[in-house]
Design a protein around this motif. Structure first.
Motif, PDB file in Angstrom:
ATOM      1  N   LYS A  35       0.877  -1.225  -0.125  1.00  0.00           N
ATOM      2  CA  LYS A  35       0.056  -0.041   0.197  1.00  0.00           C
ATOM      3  C   LYS A  35       0.970   1.236  -0.038  1.00  0.00           C
ATOM      4  N   ILE A  36       1.894   1.265   0.857  1.00  0.00           N
ATOM      5  CA  ILE A  36       2.624   2.498   0.853  1.00  0.00           C
ATOM      6  C   ILE A  36       3.587   2.576  -0.402  1.00  0.00           C
ATOM      7  N   SER A  37       4.058   1.633  -1.059  1.00  0.00           N
ATOM      8  CA  SER A  37       4.723   1.816  -2.193  1.00  0.00           C
ATOM      9  C   SER A  37       4.024   2.124  -3.474  1.00  0.00           C
ATOM     10  N   ALA A  38       2.736   1.560  -3.344  1.00  0.00           N
ATOM     11  CA  ALA A  38       1.523   1.826  -4.529  1.00  0.00           C
ATOM     12  C   ALA A  38       1.232   3.423  -4.359  1.00  0.00           C
ATOM     13  N   ALA A  39       1.109   3.727  -3.075  1.00  0.00           N
ATOM     14  CA  ALA A  39       0.885   5.085  -3.032  1.00  0.00           C
ATOM     15  C   ALA A  39       1.720   6.146  -3.555  1.00  0.00           C
ATOM     16  N   ILE A  40       2.973   5.832  -2.991  1.00  0.00           N
ATOM     17  CA  ILE A  40       4.066   6.858  -3.303  1.00  0.00           C
ATOM     18  C   ILE A  40       4.245   6.713  -4.759  1.00  0.00           C
ATOM     19  N   PHE A  41       4.895   5.501  -5.270  1.00  0.00           N
ATOM     20  CA  PHE A  41       5.629   5.376  -6.527  1.00  0.00           C
ATOM     21  C   PHE A  41       4.515   4.956  -7.575  1.00  0.00           C
ATOM     22  N   GLY A  42       3.557   4.231  -7.360  1.00  0.00           N
ATOM     23  CA  GLY A  42       2.578   4.078  -8.288  1.00  0.00           C
ATOM     24  C   GLY A  42       1.518   5.280  -8.596  1.00  0.00           C
ATOM     25  N   GLY A  43       1.380   5.937  -7.564  1.00  0.00           N
ATOM     26  CA  GLY A  43       0.634   7.017  -7.636  1.00  0.00           C
ATOM     27  C   GLY A  43       1.152   8.185  -8.744  1.00  0.00           C
ATOM     28  N   PHE A  44       2.535   8.285  -8.425  1.00  0.00           N
ATOM     29  CA  PHE A  44       3.304   8.936  -9.189  1.00  0.00           C
ATOM     30  C   PHE A  44       3.525   8.695 -10.388  1.00  0.00           C
ATOM     31  N   ILE A  45       3.840   7.339 -10.858  1.00  0.00           N
ATOM     32  CA  ILE A  45       3.769   6.946 -12.248  1.00  0.00           C
ATOM     33  C   ILE A  45       2.462   7.288 -13.079  1.00  0.00           C
ATOM     34  N   VAL A  46       1.236   6.854 -12.171  1.00  0.00           N
ATOM     35  CA  VAL A  46       0.064   7.337 -12.986  1.00  0.00           C
ATOM     36  C   VAL A  46      -0.284   8.551 -13.051  1.00  0.00           C
ATOM     37  N   ALA A  47      -0.064   9.465 -12.464  1.00  0.00           N
ATOM     38  CA  ALA A  47       0.008  10.815 -12.456  1.00  0.00           C
ATOM     39  C   ALA A  47       0.907  11.405 -13.685  1.00  0.00           C
ATOM     40  N   ILE A  48       2.129  11.037 -13.623  1.00  0.00           N
ATOM     41  CA  ILE A  48       3.038  11.564 -14.761  1.00  0.00           C
ATOM     42  C   ILE A  48       2.632  10.796 -16.203  1.00  0.00           C
ATOM     43  N   MET A  49       2.079   9.740 -16.238  1.00  0.00           N
ATOM     44  CA  MET A  49       1.872   9.081 -17.232  1.00  0.00           C
ATOM     45  C   MET A  49       0.470   9.647 -18.094  1.00  0.00           C
ATOM     46  N   PHE A  50      -0.469  10.268 -17.005  1.00  0.00           N
ATOM     47  CA  PHE A  50      -1.649  10.841 -17.387  1.00  0.00           C
ATOM     48  C   PHE A  50      -1.439  12.211 -18.141  1.00  0.00           C
ATOM     49  N   HIS A  51      -0.344  12.995 -17.516  1.00  0.00           N
ATOM     50  CA  HIS A  51       0.076  14.326 -18.020  1.00  0.00           C
ATOM     51  C   HIS A  51       0.862  14.054 -19.465  1.00  0.00           C
ATOM     52  N   MET A  52       1.493  12.949 -19.370  1.00  0.00           N
ATOM     53  CA  MET A  52       2.276  12.660 -20.714  1.00  0.00           C
ATOM     54  C   MET A  52       1.235  12.161 -21.840  1.00  0.00           C
ATOM     55  N   ALA A  53       0.402  11.804 -21.433  1.00  0.00           N
ATOM     56  CA  ALA A  53      -0.718  11.366 -22.648  1.00  0.00           C
ATOM     57  C   ALA A  53      -1.344  12.481 -22.992  1.00  0.00           C
ATOM     58  N   LEU A  54      -1.816  13.312 -22.137  1.00  0.00           N
ATOM     59  CA  LEU A  54      -2.592  14.641 -22.311  1.00  0.00           C
ATOM     60  C   LEU A  54      -1.393  15.476 -23.182  1.00  0.00           C
ATOM     61  N   ALA A  55      -0.326  15.555 -22.694  1.00  0.00           N
ATOM     62  CA  ALA A  55       0.673  16.443 -23.694  1.00  0.00           C
ATOM     63  C   ALA A  55       0.977  15.823 -25.111  1.00  0.00           C
ATOM     64  N   SER A  56       0.824  14.430 -25.278  1.00  0.00           N
ATOM     65  CA  SER A  56       0.833  13.905 -26.680  1.00  0.00           C
ATOM     66  C   SER A  56      -0.418  14.259 -27.643  1.00  0.00           C
ATOM     67  N   TRP A  57      -1.346  14.534 -27.102  1.00  0.00           N
ATOM     68  CA  TRP A  57      -2.316  15.002 -27.948  1.00  0.00           C
ATOM     69  C   TRP A  57      -2.913  16.282 -28.091  1.00  0.00           C
ATOM     70  N   PHE A  58      -2.625  17.003 -26.825  1.00  0.00           N
ATOM     71  CA  PHE A  58      -3.020  18.707 -27.006  1.00  0.00           C
ATOM     72  C   PHE A  58      -1.729  19.369 -26.738  1.00  0.00           C
ATOM     73  N   ASN A  59      -1.994  20.842 -26.604  1.00  0.00           N
ATOM     74  CA  ASN A  59      -0.691  21.527 -26.760  1.00  0.00           C
ATOM     75  C   ASN A  59       0.385  21.376 -25.458  1.00  0.00           C
ATOM     76  N   HIS A  60       1.743  20.572 -25.930  1.00  0.00           N
ATOM     77  CA  HIS A  60       2.348  20.124 -24.992  1.00  0.00           C
ATOM     78  C   HIS A  60       2.955  21.235 -23.730  1.00  0.00           C
ATOM     79  N   VAL A  61       2.918  22.616 -24.318  1.00  0.00           N
ATOM     80  CA  VAL A  61       3.553  23.435 -23.522  1.00  0.00           C
ATOM     81  C   VAL A  61       2.691  23.798 -22.361  1.00  0.00           C
ATOM     82  N   ALA A  62       1.317  23.940 -22.684  1.00  0.00           N
ATOM     83  CA  ALA A  62       0.251  24.202 -21.918  1.00  0.00           C
ATOM     84  C   ALA A  62       0.289  23.236 -20.818  1.00  0.00           C
ATOM     85  N   VAL A  63       0.292  22.065 -21.396  1.00  0.00           N
ATOM     86  CA  VAL A  63       0.001  20.718 -20.361  1.00  0.00           C
ATOM     87  C   VAL A  63       1.027  20.654 -19.471  1.00  0.00           C
TER      88      VAL A  63
END
Length: 99
Positions: free
Chosen positions: A18-46
Motif C-alpha cells: 500500500k505504501i509503495s503503491a501510494a508513493i510510486f504507483g500514484g506518481f507513475i500514473v499521475a505523470i503518465m496521465f499528463h504525458m498522455a495529455l501532452a501527446s494529444w494537446f498543446n504540450h507546453v500548456a499541459v
C-alpha cells in the motif's frame, strides 16, 4: 487515541504494498496521465499546468491506494492504468509528432 486494531493492516507485506503503491504507483500514473495529455494537446500548456495538477492527482491517488483492501490489487490497477496511458501516449506521439 490509538487506532482500532480491526482497521489496521495486519500483514507487513500488505502495508509495504500500500505504501509503495501510494508513493510510486500514484506518481507513475499521475505523470503518465499528463504525458498522455501532452501527446494529444498543446504540450507546453499541459506541462505548465501539470506542475500543479500532477501534485493534486498524485495526492488523490495516494489516498485511493490506502482505501483499498489489498495493496497488490492497487499496484495491479496502477500498473494497468499506466500501461493504458503509455499506449495512449505512444499513439498520440505517432499521430501528432512534436517536431
Amino acid at each position: 487515541m490509538p487506532a482500532n486494531k480491526k482497521y489496521l493492516t495486519p500483514s507487513p507485506w500488505q502495508r509495504f504494498a500500500k505504501i509503495s503503491a501510494a508513493i510510486f504507483g500514484g506518481f507513475i500514473v499521475a505523470i503518465m496521465f499528463h504525458m498522455a495529455l501532452a501527446s494529444w494537446f498543446n504540450h507546453v500548456a499541459v506541462i505548465i499546468t501539470s506542475t500543479f495538477s500532477a501534485f493534486v492527482l498524485w495526492a488523490v491517488l495516494m489516498v485511493v491506494a490506502f482505501m483499498g483492501k489489498n495493496g497488490w490489487k492497487v499496484w495491479g490497477i496502477y500498473l494497468l492504468a499506466s500501461i493504458v496511458l503509455g499506449v495512449v501516449c505512444y499513439f498520440g506521439n505517432q499521430t501528432n509528432p512534436i517536431l
